[in-house]
Design a protein around this motif. Structure first.
Motif, PDB file in Angstrom:
ATOM      1  N   MET A  44     -25.430  59.541   8.061  1.00 54.33           N
ATOM      2  CA  MET A  44     -24.975  59.766   7.281  1.00 54.33           C
ATOM      3  C   MET A  44     -24.874  58.388   6.395  1.00 54.33           C
ATOM      4  O   MET A  44     -23.634  57.280   6.676  1.00 54.33           O
ATOM      5  CB  MET A  44     -23.279  59.919   8.285  1.00 54.33           C
ATOM      6  N   GLN A  45     -24.790  58.615   5.055  1.00 57.20           N
ATOM      7  CA  GLN A  45     -24.014  57.554   4.370  1.00 57.20           C
ATOM      8  C   GLN A  45     -22.794  57.483   4.181  1.00 57.20           C
ATOM      9  O   GLN A  45     -22.680  58.691   3.951  1.00 57.20           O
ATOM     10  CB  GLN A  45     -25.276  58.410   2.567  1.00 57.20           C
ATOM     11  N   GLY A  46     -22.246  56.956   3.550  1.00 55.70           N
ATOM     12  CA  GLY A  46     -21.044  56.637   2.900  1.00 55.70           C
ATOM     13  C   GLY A  46     -20.957  57.197   1.821  1.00 55.70           C
ATOM     14  O   GLY A  46     -21.625  57.484   1.027  1.00 55.70           O
ATOM     15  N   PRO A  47     -19.288  57.987   1.499  1.00 53.95           N
ATOM     16  CA  PRO A  47     -19.530  59.072   0.112  1.00 53.95           C
ATOM     17  C   PRO A  47     -19.637  57.957  -0.960  1.00 53.95           C
ATOM     18  O   PRO A  47     -19.101  56.868  -0.847  1.00 53.95           O
ATOM     19  CB  PRO A  47     -18.124  59.669   0.613  1.00 53.95           C
ATOM     20  N   GLU A  48     -20.684  58.753  -1.971  1.00 54.36           N
ATOM     21  CA  GLU A  48     -20.225  57.823  -3.029  1.00 54.36           C
ATOM     22  C   GLU A  48     -19.286  58.226  -4.427  1.00 54.36           C
ATOM     23  O   GLU A  48     -18.556  59.183  -4.001  1.00 54.36           O
ATOM     24  CB  GLU A  48     -21.469  57.638  -3.825  1.00 54.36           C
ATOM     25  N   GLY A  49     -19.208  57.821  -5.487  1.00 56.71           N
ATOM     26  CA  GLY A  49     -18.336  57.819  -6.580  1.00 56.71           C
ATOM     27  C   GLY A  49     -17.632  56.515  -6.710  1.00 56.71           C
ATOM     28  O   GLY A  49     -17.160  55.683  -6.171  1.00 56.71           O
ATOM     29  N   GLY A  51     -14.919  54.105  -6.703  1.00 57.31           N
ATOM     30  CA  GLY A  51     -13.589  54.179  -5.522  1.00 57.31           C
ATOM     31  C   GLY A  51     -13.802  53.911  -4.523  1.00 57.31           C
ATOM     32  O   GLY A  51     -13.149  53.928  -3.115  1.00 57.31           O
ATOM     33  N   ARG A  52     -15.385  54.660  -4.068  1.00 56.99           N
ATOM     34  CA  ARG A  52     -15.139  55.130  -2.843  1.00 56.99           C
ATOM     35  C   ARG A  52     -15.318  53.775  -2.411  1.00 56.99           C
ATOM     36  O   ARG A  52     -16.455  52.767  -2.546  1.00 56.99           O
ATOM     37  CB  ARG A  52     -16.563  55.767  -2.652  1.00 56.99           C
ATOM     38  N   LEU A  53     -15.018  53.487  -0.908  1.00 53.83           N
ATOM     39  CA  LEU A  53     -15.256  51.808   0.127  1.00 53.83           C
ATOM     40  C   LEU A  53     -16.156  52.632   0.772  1.00 53.83           C
ATOM     41  O   LEU A  53     -16.630  51.123   1.473  1.00 53.83           O
ATOM     42  CB  LEU A  53     -13.667  52.449   1.499  1.00 53.83           C
ATOM     43  N   TYR A  54     -17.055  53.216   1.219  1.00 59.28           N
ATOM     44  CA  TYR A  54     -17.907  53.164   1.918  1.00 59.28           C
ATOM     45  C   TYR A  54     -19.805  53.514   1.629  1.00 59.28           C
ATOM     46  O   TYR A  54     -20.066  53.663   1.622  1.00 59.28           O
ATOM     47  CB  TYR A  54     -18.016  54.760   3.212  1.00 59.28           C
ATOM     48  N   ALA A  55     -19.258  54.148  -0.369  1.00 60.99           N
ATOM     49  CA  ALA A  55     -20.612  54.081  -1.438  1.00 60.99           C
ATOM     50  C   ALA A  55     -22.588  53.394  -0.116  1.00 60.99           C
ATOM     51  O   ALA A  55     -22.843  53.536  -0.318  1.00 60.99           O
ATOM     52  CB  ALA A  55     -19.775  53.771  -2.495  1.00 60.99           C
ATOM     53  N   ASP A  56     -21.397  52.502   0.379  1.00 63.84           N
ATOM     54  CA  ASP A  56     -23.534  51.193   0.279  1.00 63.84           C
ATOM     55  C   ASP A  56     -23.620  51.232   1.771  1.00 63.84           C
ATOM     56  O   ASP A  56     -23.772  49.861   1.348  1.00 63.84           O
ATOM     57  CB  ASP A  56     -22.606  49.822  -0.052  1.00 63.84           C
TER      58      ASP A  56
END
Length: 160
Positions: A44-49, A51-56
């Protein structure tokens, strides 16, 4: 085929969900493995956008189906290294009501694994800071790798 005894209902439901997943995977997720059929590993990729803390970040989730699925929820845990999140313990256990049945759990047989992983991505997307849950070290040490369904969860924080 499955290594543990599944009801016919569970076998059919898991196969149906697997077929649907392979045709139409949830956004940001892919199946790493589903052999045996009773144990899936999802990337699972971290949510992007903004202010997303887990984007990368990229995470792995293990789903172990029970013999009475979908009446009973599967075990769903993050495989270390786990996200640093107020509702995810270092041992991969997740404090999210839809993963549990019983007194205050929100599991429903209508839920699918696609809906579950989208809920997990949403939980990550709504986090405002990266921090471990209160008592994380003690909990993880005490329960180790046993089923998270053996813990007595209290679901009171709907903000994260």
């Amino acid at each position: 085929m499955a290594t543990k005894s599944l009801s016919v209902v569970a076998q059919r439901r898991i196969q149906s969900e697997l077929n649907e997943w392979l045709r139409n995977p949830p956004e940001g997720c892919c199946l790493e493995s589903y052999e045996p059929m009773t144990s899936w590993v999802i990337i699972m990729q971290g949510p992007e956008g903004h202010g997303r803390l887990y984007a990368d970040e990229v995470f792995r989730i293990r789903i172990d189906f029970t013999e009475n699925y979908p009446l009973d929820p599967p075990d769903v845990v993050f495989i270390p290294p786990v996200p640093i999140h107020p509702h995810i313990y270092s041992n991969g256990h997740i404090c999210l009501d839809i993963l549990y049945s019983g007194h205050n759990g929100g599991w429903s047989p209508a839920l699918t694994m696609s809906k579950v992983v989208l809920s997990l991505r949403s939980m990550l997307a709504s986090a405002t800071e990266k921090k471990k849950p209160p008592g994380d070290a003690e909990y993880s040490l005490r329960v180790g790798n046993r089923s998270p369904k053996l813990s007595k969860w209290v679901f009171e924080d709907d903000k994260v």
